[in-house]
Design a protein around this motif. Structure first.
Motif, PDB file in Angstrom:
ATOM      1  N   GLY A  17       2.240   6.667  -7.188  1.00  0.00           N
ATOM      2  CA  GLY A  17       1.127   7.333  -7.849  1.00  0.00           C
ATOM      3  C   GLY A  17      -0.011   6.430  -8.259  1.00  0.00           C
ATOM      4  N   VAL A  18      -0.066   5.201  -7.775  1.00  0.00           N
ATOM      5  CA  VAL A  18      -1.167   4.278  -8.099  1.00  0.00           C
ATOM      6  C   VAL A  18      -1.690   3.691  -6.795  1.00  0.00           C
ATOM      7  CG1 VAL A  18      -0.557   3.704 -10.474  1.00  0.00           C
ATOM      8  CG2 VAL A  18       0.615   2.539  -8.597  1.00  0.00           C
ATOM      9  N   PRO A  19      -2.373   4.487  -5.971  1.00  0.00           N
ATOM     10  CA  PRO A  19      -2.795   4.005  -4.655  1.00  0.00           C
ATOM     11  C   PRO A  19      -3.769   2.844  -4.746  1.00  0.00           C
ATOM     12  CG  PRO A  19      -3.851   6.097  -5.184  1.00  0.00           C
ATOM     13  CD  PRO A  19      -2.815   5.867  -6.243  1.00  0.00           C
ATOM     14  N   ILE A  71       5.504  -1.394 -13.362  1.00  0.00           N
ATOM     15  CA  ILE A  71       4.236  -1.016 -13.994  1.00  0.00           C
ATOM     16  C   ILE A  71       4.460  -0.620 -15.445  1.00  0.00           C
ATOM     17  CG2 ILE A  71       2.364   0.679 -13.949  1.00  0.00           C
ATOM     18  CD1 ILE A  71       2.702   0.745 -10.872  1.00  0.00           C
ATOM     19  N   ASP A  72       5.488   0.189 -15.696  1.00  0.00           N
ATOM     20  CA  ASP A  72       5.788   0.595 -17.077  1.00  0.00           C
ATOM     21  C   ASP A  72       6.145  -0.623 -17.937  1.00  0.00           C
ATOM     22  OD1 ASP A  72       5.341   3.194 -16.310  1.00  0.00           O
ATOM     23  OD2 ASP A  72       7.469   3.656 -15.985  1.00  0.00           O
ATOM     24  N   ARG A  82       0.828  -1.208   0.000  1.00  0.00           N
ATOM     25  CA  ARG A  82       0.000   0.000   0.000  1.00  0.00           C
ATOM     26  C   ARG A  82       0.866   1.263   0.000  1.00  0.00           C
ATOM     27  NH1 ARG A  82      -5.197   0.750   0.944  1.00  0.00           N
ATOM     28  NH2 ARG A  82      -5.466  -1.398   1.693  1.00  0.00           N
ATOM     29  N   ALA A  83       1.896   1.264   0.845  1.00  0.00           N
ATOM     30  CA  ALA A  83       2.773   2.430   0.906  1.00  0.00           C
ATOM     31  C   ALA A  83       3.559   2.606  -0.388  1.00  0.00           C
ATOM     32  CB  ALA A  83       3.728   2.296   2.093  1.00  0.00           C
ATOM     33  N   ALA A  84       4.069   1.497  -0.953  1.00  0.00           N
ATOM     34  CA  ALA A  84       4.845   1.582  -2.187  1.00  0.00           C
ATOM     35  C   ALA A  84       3.981   2.040  -3.351  1.00  0.00           C
ATOM     36  CB  ALA A  84       5.471   0.219  -2.493  1.00  0.00           C
ATOM     37  N   ALA A  85       2.754   1.521  -3.454  1.00  0.00           N
ATOM     38  CA  ALA A  85       1.867   1.900  -4.554  1.00  0.00           C
ATOM     39  C   ALA A  85       1.487   3.377  -4.466  1.00  0.00           C
ATOM     40  CB  ALA A  85       0.624   1.016  -4.541  1.00  0.00           C
TER      41      ALA A  85
END
Length: 510
Positions: free
Chosen positions: A57-59, A165-166, A50-53
């Motif tokens: 910028g993708v909570p 993600i990219d 959760r903290a990393a996401a």
């Protein structure tokens, strides 16, 4: 509302098993439930995700989440599931393409800032993924070189969750970066100690050569300073380099323990492990409560386990060596599972003749009582000694040895050992064995039986009670090794005599 799937790998000892990571997002009060027997580190993964996401910028939406790690009966340990859980949650939230991530294995730990951190045991994890039929694996950038040692699988490294993600978004439109190149074995060993440094001790040097040629276990008894440790440290230099499959086995153990010297090299030479005599059962044999970890015997797999001051080790630790000495593996039993760890090592034990260390050689001044001597060697049980093929006594080095010519260097002795190993490999081709020490006694007493006139000394020793049947078989194995070093086709009476002498030439009674 959404379901995301991907894959990770769980380790049990040094063996990996593919795990499916499922993340389900539903309406309801915000909650997070994990199933699949996660340990404390694994169960805290959603907090790190959760903290990393959010930092990337993708909570993660505040919904009712259920994280399942399948198979549910297999315990999951460590933080290596973080990236897989993050990918599954992002796929359930439609941030990542679900069909793309389903066929990818994700390994790595997440930092609160989104960094993908390295984990231990990547090599056996990637090997397990490849064996399960997976073709793509994503690992931390720091583990790419280690993962690339495994053939037949595409390895990609990422340094952050944003980069991951990219990567998957680009894969959805057909843009895939170049995978890490598979690398072959490279030597990770530095210069090895030379046999020429050992002063004197011709009998011990010859015994060490026999032990190296047939991979026999060895016991050295001698006064302090006689050269026991020096000889043991030079044994790995006499052993042939590991084959590719053996190097992968050894490197996998070192990867799990996090003791690899260089991430881009296999352990291509026989390892040398020397635990302290105060080490516990778990440290030497392996074990642990929540997570079973390999011990020193597994770290010495395909190499040398050196026990200096052997009588100072705990009795239960020494007796724990009996199973791996016979079977080449350690079985750690727990209430819910059994874990098998590789442990095909060559034991070299060293001991003083008595507690004071002065009870051997001409002019010895030992003040130990008979009871003290018996108590000192009492930890070396008969069943353990019966599994040691080569035993030799080392006497203190005198000044004549200092002025004498130097002994043979390691290179010359290693060449003879290699020639003997090649004879054994040719002889036992088509069988599960490669060296004489592995051959069952029933085979040496059956198909490869020697004439009665040759084996008469061994049979006489058995009649006198000096040899057990196991000792008889081990003498046969040593005799075959002595014959291989001499270039003989089959052992003769002189080779049997030398094998019997090597088994009874130490100060410790069998």
């Amino acid at each position: 509302m959404g379901l995301g799937r991907t894959h990770a790998v769980a380790l049990s000892g040094v063996e990996g098993q593919l795990v499916e990571v499922e993340a389900h997002m539903a309406q309801g009060l915000p909650a997070m439930t994990m199933s699949g027997l996660p340990d404390a580190a694994c169960s805290r993964a959603p907090n790190r995700v959760r903290a990393a996401a959010e930092d990337c910028g993708v909570p993660i939406p505040q919904r009712r989440w259920t994280i399942n790690l399948t198979p549910a009966w297999l315990p999951k340990a460590g933080s290596g599931f973080d990236v897989g859980i993050a990918v599954a949650q992002l796929a359930a939230n439609d941030v990542l393409p679900a069909r793309v991530v389903e066929s990818v294995v994700h390994i790595g730990e997440l930092g609160l800032d989104g960094a993908v951190r390295p984990v231990a045991g990547v090599l056996p994890m990637v090997a397990a993924a490849a064996a399960a039929g997976m073709r793509t694996v994503v690992v931390p950038t720091a583990n790419v070189a280690e993962a690339a040692l495994v053939p037949n699988i595409s390895v990609y490294g990422v340094a952050s969750l944003r980069e991951l993600i990219d990567f998957h978004l680009a894969a959805r439109v057909g843009i895939i970066p170049t995978a890490a190149r598979h690398v072959r074995a490279q030597s990770s060993a530095g210069p090895l100690p030379d046999m020429a440094d050992v002063v004197g001790q011709p009998e011990a040097r010859a015994a060490l050569e026999v032990a190296a040629a047939g991979r026999h276990h060895m016991l050295m008894v001698g006064a302090p300073g006689a050269g026991k440790t020096m000889l043991a440290e030079r044994l790995p230099g006499l052993l042939p380099a590991l084959e590719q499959s053996e190097a992968l086995e050894v490197t996998a153990v070192h990867s799990v323990l996090g003791v690899l010297d260089t991430a881009d090299s296999l352990v291509s030479h026989a390892p040398f492990v020397a635990p302290h005599h105060g080490a516990s059962m778990a440290a030497v044999i392996g074990g642990g409560s929540a997570r079973v970890r390999p011990g020193a015997v597994s770290r010495a797999h395909r190499g040398v386990l050196f026990l200096d001051e052997t009588p100072e080790f705990r009795r239960d630790v020494l007796d724990g060596l009996r199973q791996p000495l016979e079977s080449g593996e350690v079985v750690i039993a727990r209430a819910e599972r059994q874990t098998r760890l590789p442990a095909r090592f060559q034991l070299v034990a060293a001991a003083n003749p008595c507690p004071c260390g002065r009870g051997i050689g001409k002019g010895a001044h030992c003040h130990c009582t008979p009871l003290a001597r018996r108590t000192y060697f009492g930890k070396l049980s008969g069943p353990l000694l019966d599994r040691i093929d080569v035993r030799v006594s080392l006497f203190p080095v005198n000044r004549l040895a200092l002025s004498g010519p130097p002994g043979e260097p390691t290179l010359e002795v290693a060449q003879r050992v290699l020639s003997a190993r090649e004879r054994q490999r040719e002889r036992w081709s088509g069988t599960p064995w490669t060296v004489n020490a592995e051959v069952p006694g029933s085979v040496l007493r059956g198909e490869w039986r020697l004439p009665r006139a040759v084996t008469a000394p061994l049979e006489a020793a058995m009649d006198r009670g000096e040899l057990t049947l196991r000792g008889h078989d081990r003498c046969l194995r040593v005799a075959w090794t002595v014959a291989d070093l001499a270039g003989a086709e089959r052992p003769g009476r002189e080779h049997l005599g030398q094998a019997l002498a090597l088994r009874s030439s130490s100060e410790v009674a069998a």
